[in-house]
Each structure stands twice: as C-alpha cells, then as structure tokens.
Design a protein around this motif. Structure first.
Motif, mmCIF file in Angstrom:
data_model
loop_
_atom_site.group_PDB
_atom_site.id
_atom_site.type_symbol
_atom_site.label_atom_id
_atom_site.label_comp_id
_atom_site.label_asym_id
_atom_site.label_seq_id
_atom_site.Cartn_x
_atom_site.Cartn_y
_atom_site.Cartn_z
ATOM 1 N N VAL A 193 -10.280 10.405 2.552
ATOM 2 C CA VAL A 193 -10.256 9.836 3.909
ATOM 3 C C VAL A 193 -10.297 8.318 3.836
ATOM 4 O O VAL A 193 -9.593 7.625 4.574
ATOM 5 N N ARG A 194 -11.113 7.791 2.914
ATOM 6 C CA ARG A 194 -11.183 6.336 2.734
ATOM 7 C C ARG A 194 -9.813 5.801 2.323
ATOM 8 O O ARG A 194 -9.328 4.799 2.853
ATOM 9 N N ILE A 195 -9.159 6.470 1.369
ATOM 10 C CA ILE A 195 -7.841 6.038 0.907
ATOM 11 C C ILE A 195 -6.827 6.077 2.051
ATOM 12 O O ILE A 195 -6.076 5.121 2.266
ATOM 13 N N ALA A 196 -6.813 7.172 2.799
ATOM 14 C CA ALA A 196 -5.874 7.296 3.923
ATOM 15 C C ALA A 196 -6.120 6.211 4.964
ATOM 16 O O ALA A 196 -5.165 5.622 5.506
ATOM 17 N N SER A 197 -7.377 5.917 5.248
ATOM 18 C CA SER A 197 -7.707 4.861 6.215
ATOM 19 C C SER A 197 -7.221 3.508 5.720
ATOM 20 O O SER A 197 -6.658 2.716 6.484
ATOM 21 N N ASP A 198 -7.452 3.216 4.439
ATOM 22 C CA ASP A 198 -7.021 1.936 3.880
ATOM 23 C C ASP A 198 -5.500 1.800 3.873
ATOM 24 O O ASP A 198 -4.967 0.727 4.186
ATOM 25 N N VAL A 199 -4.794 2.870 3.525
ATOM 26 C CA VAL A 199 -3.331 2.820 3.539
ATOM 27 C C VAL A 199 -2.833 2.604 4.972
ATOM 28 O O VAL A 199 -1.916 1.806 5.212
ATOM 29 N N GLY A 200 -3.451 3.278 5.930
ATOM 30 C CA GLY A 200 -3.091 3.055 7.332
ATOM 31 C C GLY A 200 -3.336 1.626 7.760
ATOM 32 O O GLY A 200 -2.495 1.012 8.437
ATOM 33 N N VAL A 258 -2.860 -6.597 3.717
ATOM 34 C CA VAL A 258 -2.278 -5.555 2.869
ATOM 35 C C VAL A 258 -2.974 -5.533 1.506
ATOM 36 O O VAL A 258 -3.374 -4.470 1.010
ATOM 37 N N VAL A 259 -3.142 -6.689 0.900
ATOM 38 C CA VAL A 259 -3.789 -6.758 -0.413
ATOM 39 C C VAL A 259 -5.225 -6.256 -0.336
ATOM 40 O O VAL A 259 -5.676 -5.487 -1.195
ATOM 41 N N SER A 260 -5.944 -6.664 0.686
ATOM 42 C CA SER A 260 -7.325 -6.219 0.836
ATOM 43 C C SER A 260 -7.412 -4.703 1.018
ATOM 44 O O SER A 260 -8.175 -4.021 0.323
ATOM 45 N N ALA A 261 -6.629 -4.180 1.940
ATOM 46 C CA ALA A 261 -6.692 -2.736 2.220
ATOM 47 C C ALA A 261 -6.248 -1.916 1.012
ATOM 48 O O ALA A 261 -6.907 -0.935 0.635
ATOM 49 N N LEU A 262 -5.146 -2.302 0.384
ATOM 50 C CA LEU A 262 -4.674 -1.546 -0.774
ATOM 51 C C LEU A 262 -5.588 -1.733 -1.974
ATOM 52 O O LEU A 262 -5.718 -0.831 -2.810
ATOM 53 N N GLY A 263 -6.255 -2.868 -2.050
ATOM 54 C CA GLY A 263 -7.238 -3.078 -3.115
ATOM 55 C C GLY A 263 -8.406 -2.110 -2.992
ATOM 56 O O GLY A 263 -8.835 -1.501 -3.978
ATOM 57 N N TRP A 264 -8.922 -1.949 -1.769
ATOM 58 C CA TRP A 264 -10.005 -0.983 -1.542
ATOM 59 C C TRP A 264 -9.531 0.431 -1.821
ATOM 60 O O TRP A 264 -10.265 1.241 -2.398
ATOM 61 N N ALA A 265 -8.309 0.750 -1.430
ATOM 62 C CA ALA A 265 -7.767 2.080 -1.719
ATOM 63 C C ALA A 265 -7.682 2.300 -3.226
ATOM 64 O O ALA A 265 -8.029 3.374 -3.733
ATOM 65 N N ALA A 266 -7.247 1.283 -3.963
ATOM 66 C CA ALA A 266 -7.133 1.400 -5.414
ATOM 67 C C ALA A 266 -8.497 1.600 -6.073
ATOM 68 O O ALA A 266 -8.618 2.379 -7.027
#
Length: 127
Positions: free
Chosen positions: A77-84, A103-111
């Motif tokens: 859910v965290r990954i999906a939220s960050d990608v969104g 984008v970098v911040s959100a995808l960084g957290w997803a990674a």
C-alpha cells in the motif's frame, strides 16, 4: 524481508503524516501549493490533510502489522501510494524543479519500501 527497516520507515511515515495533517504547509510550501502570499488555502489544506492522514494510517500499519503477509500488504500500500504521488504530483505541480523533486522523493520512498520487502532477513541480534 527486513522487518526492522520497514518498521522504522513506517514510524517515519506515521510521524510525517501526523505532522502534515496538523500543519499542511509542511508539504504545501515545498510543492508550491500555496497562494500568492505563501499561505495554504482551506481547500488545499483539506486535500493535503486527507492525504497525510492516509500516510499516517499506512505508516502505523507498517509499524503494527505482524511479519508476513500483513506487513507485505502494508508495504505494498505504501508503494502504491508513493507511485500515485509520483504520477499525480509529477504531472500537476508547477515548475519542472518542483515536479522532478516530487517524483524523485515519492519514487525514492517507494524504492526504500521495495528494498525492505525484497531483502533477505537481517543479521541476527546477539545478546
């Protein structure tokens, strides 16, 4: 799965979510979601508080979920939220630098979450 890493990330997510729900300017100002006077409008604050509350709930789930499928689901859910967030903020924010930062911040957290879910178990703790 690196349970401790996911729990620490969950605690950070929970804390940021609560802080942003209380003070939406923590997210609004860096994202440029403020009026000409640098203030957060009531409508923007409402939307950001809702998003922050979602983050707080996901973070708390990552802290409290038992290891296994429940923690994996919370991480997903965290990954999906960050990608969104990356998709929507990356398209909607004004200014190339703000969009790129979001984008970098959100995808960084997803990674970081993906890495925590994909990693093997950590070294055992010695007493």
């Amino acid at each position: 799965m690196r349970t401790a890493r996911l729990r620490i990330q969950g605690a950070a997510t929970f804390a940021y979510g609560i802080a942003t729900a209380y003070r939406p300017a923590l997210l609004a100002r860096p994202a440029g979601l403020v009026d000409a006077y640098g203030e957060v409008t009531p409508h923007t604050a409402l939307v950001l508080r809702s998003m922050a509350w979602r983050d707080a709930a996901v973070g708390l789930a990552m802290v409290l979920a038992p290891q296994g499928p429940a923690l994996t689901a919370a991480g997903a859910v965290r990954i999906a939220s960050d990608v969104g967030d990356a998709l929507f903020f990356g398209r909607a924010l004004r200014g190339r630098l703000r969009r790129a930062g979001a984008v970098v911040s959100a995808l960084g957290w997803a990674a970081v979450t993906v890495a925590g879910l994909a990693a093997g178990p950590g070294r055992p703790v010695r007493a």
